[in-house]
Design a protein around this motif. Structure first.
Motif, PDB file in Angstrom:
ATOM      1  N   LEU A 100      20.222  42.080 -60.665  1.00 18.09           N
ATOM      2  CA  LEU A 100      19.481  42.832 -59.658  1.00 18.09           C
ATOM      3  C   LEU A 100      20.389  43.890 -59.034  1.00 18.09           C
ATOM      4  CD1 LEU A 100      17.807  39.749 -57.910  1.00 18.09           C
ATOM      5  CD2 LEU A 100      16.849  41.173 -59.741  1.00 18.09           C
ATOM      6  N   HIS A 101      19.954  45.143 -59.061  1.00 15.50           N
ATOM      7  CA  HIS A 101      20.765  46.263 -58.594  1.00 15.50           C
ATOM      8  C   HIS A 101      20.640  46.480 -57.087  1.00 15.50           C
ATOM      9  CE1 HIS A 101      17.212  48.774 -57.995  1.00 15.50           C
ATOM     10  NE2 HIS A 101      16.770  48.363 -59.176  1.00 15.50           N
TER      11      HIS A 101
ATOM     12  N   GLY B  50      18.437  38.231 -54.018  1.00 20.41           N
ATOM     13  CA  GLY B  50      18.761  36.971 -54.671  1.00 20.41           C
ATOM     14  C   GLY B  50      18.839  35.816 -53.685  1.00 20.41           C
TER      15      GLY B  50
ATOM     16  N   GLY C 123      23.206  39.419 -58.277  1.00 22.09           N
ATOM     17  CA  GLY C 123      22.680  40.556 -57.529  1.00 22.09           C
ATOM     18  C   GLY C 123      23.774  41.236 -56.743  1.00 22.09           C
TER      19      GLY C 123
ATOM     20  N   GLY D 165      20.229  43.936 -54.095  1.00 20.40           N
ATOM     21  CA  GLY D 165      19.850  42.945 -55.091  1.00 20.40           C
ATOM     22  C   GLY D 165      20.431  41.577 -54.798  1.00 20.40           C
ATOM     23  N   GLY D 166      21.629  41.539 -54.207  1.00 21.55           N
ATOM     24  CA  GLY D 166      22.216  40.261 -53.830  1.00 21.55           C
ATOM     25  C   GLY D 166      21.459  39.598 -52.699  1.00 21.55           C
TER      26      GLY D 166
ATOM     27  N   ALA E 117      26.203  36.502 -55.712  1.00 19.71           N
ATOM     28  CA  ALA E 117      25.713  37.539 -54.793  1.00 19.71           C
ATOM     29  C   ALA E 117      26.891  38.345 -54.269  1.00 19.71           C
ATOM     30  CB  ALA E 117      24.937  36.905 -53.636  1.00 19.71           C
TER      31      ALA E 117
END
Length: 287
Positions: free
Chosen positions: A49-50, A123, A115, A119-120, A139
């Motif tokens: 995940l960006h 997550g 992520g 994104g983190g 993350a």
């Protein structure tokens, strides 16, 4: 990022796109949007995940490195890259629900997740809202409470206005992939609004059952104290070498590293993430 749109925009313009054989892109309908994603590698599933203002290419070298040992599903979030925008705010909870819906559509009951930045944090919310879907979560550059942000970041927030991005080279880069080239301002406004979304998730983070690897730069947007506090909420921060197994969650602080410099260190990130995903622990003298 995560809570720093200006830094995310700088990252979009500055991060080199590495020369590697990109997989065939795919699209799926998710919560009213057409989500773009790419699948690469073989092995256990890993969702990547960006951050804000980013896309799959600007994640740089970490995706192909992870694809050496995992089947990587790299997603592009609402209004980012080649994924369409919809008439809905961008919130961490919405992003997490989008990932969960994607997993259902892709037939993934459970997956590990990596992520970065926005994104983190998505997550983290995925592990909170859909715990059955997350195996292990790595993350990078995240926080769970606005009180943990650097004072300089808090002071900068009032300067975040659409004009910092609209009509600039950042918009030119965004248009190259966007399904709606005229929709940039709407996405910018949603991402600025995201910076003001309430964050106070101490109890929810403490209840996360999945093992979590926290990665932060020593000059990140969240304070070091906040990263340590989050690590303790996840069960970390104990003394080893006493005959007890170490907690499954981990903390890594990257030296001389700002928020935008985290994602550019693919080799270092991979050296941290891969052993965590494999459940490997360095052996101590008394083991």
């Amino acid at each position: 990022m995560f809570r720093h749109i200006l830094l995310g925009a700088v990252l979009l313009a500055a991060t080199p796109v590495l020369a590697w054989s990109e997989p065939q892109g795919q699209r799926v309908e998710v919560n009213g949007m057409t989500m773009y994603y790419e699948v690469s590698g073989e092995g256990d599933p890993l969702i990547v995940l960006h951050g804000a203002y980013m896309n799959i290419p600007t994640m740089g070298g970490i995706i192909p490195r992870l694809a050496e040992t995992h089947r990587v599903y790299a997603l592009e979030f609402q209004g980012h890259g080649r994924t369409t925008d919809i008439d809905r705010p961008i919130t961490y909870q919405n992003l997490a629900d989008d990932v969960a819906a994607f997993m259902d559509a892709a037939g993934l009951q459970t997956a590990d997740v990596f992520g970065y930045s926005m994104g983190g944090v998505a997550g983290l919310q995925l592990a909170i809202r859909h715990p059955e879907k997350v195996g292990r979560l790595a993350a990078a550059s995240v926080a769970y409470d606005m009180k943990g942000m650097q004072p300089d970041f808090i002071a900068f927030l009032p300067n975040l206005v659409p004009e910092l991005f609209v009509g600039t080279p950042f918009e030119d880069e965004w248009r190259k992939l966007a399904p709606d080239p005229e929709g940039y301002r709407a996405v910018v406004e949603k991402l600025i609004a995201l910076e003001y979304e309430p964050m106070a998730w101490e109890d929810e983070v403490a209840a996360i059952e999945a093992p979590v690897l926290l990665i932060a730069g020593d000059a990140d947007t969240a304070t070091l104290e906040h990263s340590v506090a989050m690590f303790r909420l996840l069960g970390g921060g104990v003394m080893g070498d006493l005959g007890k197994p170490l907690p499954e969650s981990r903390l890594a602080i990257l030296p001389a590293t700002s928020h935008t410099a985290v994602i550019g260190q693919a080799d270092l990130l991979h050296a941290l993430i891969e052993p965590f995903l494999q459940g490997e622990t360095p052996k101590g003298m008394f083991e």
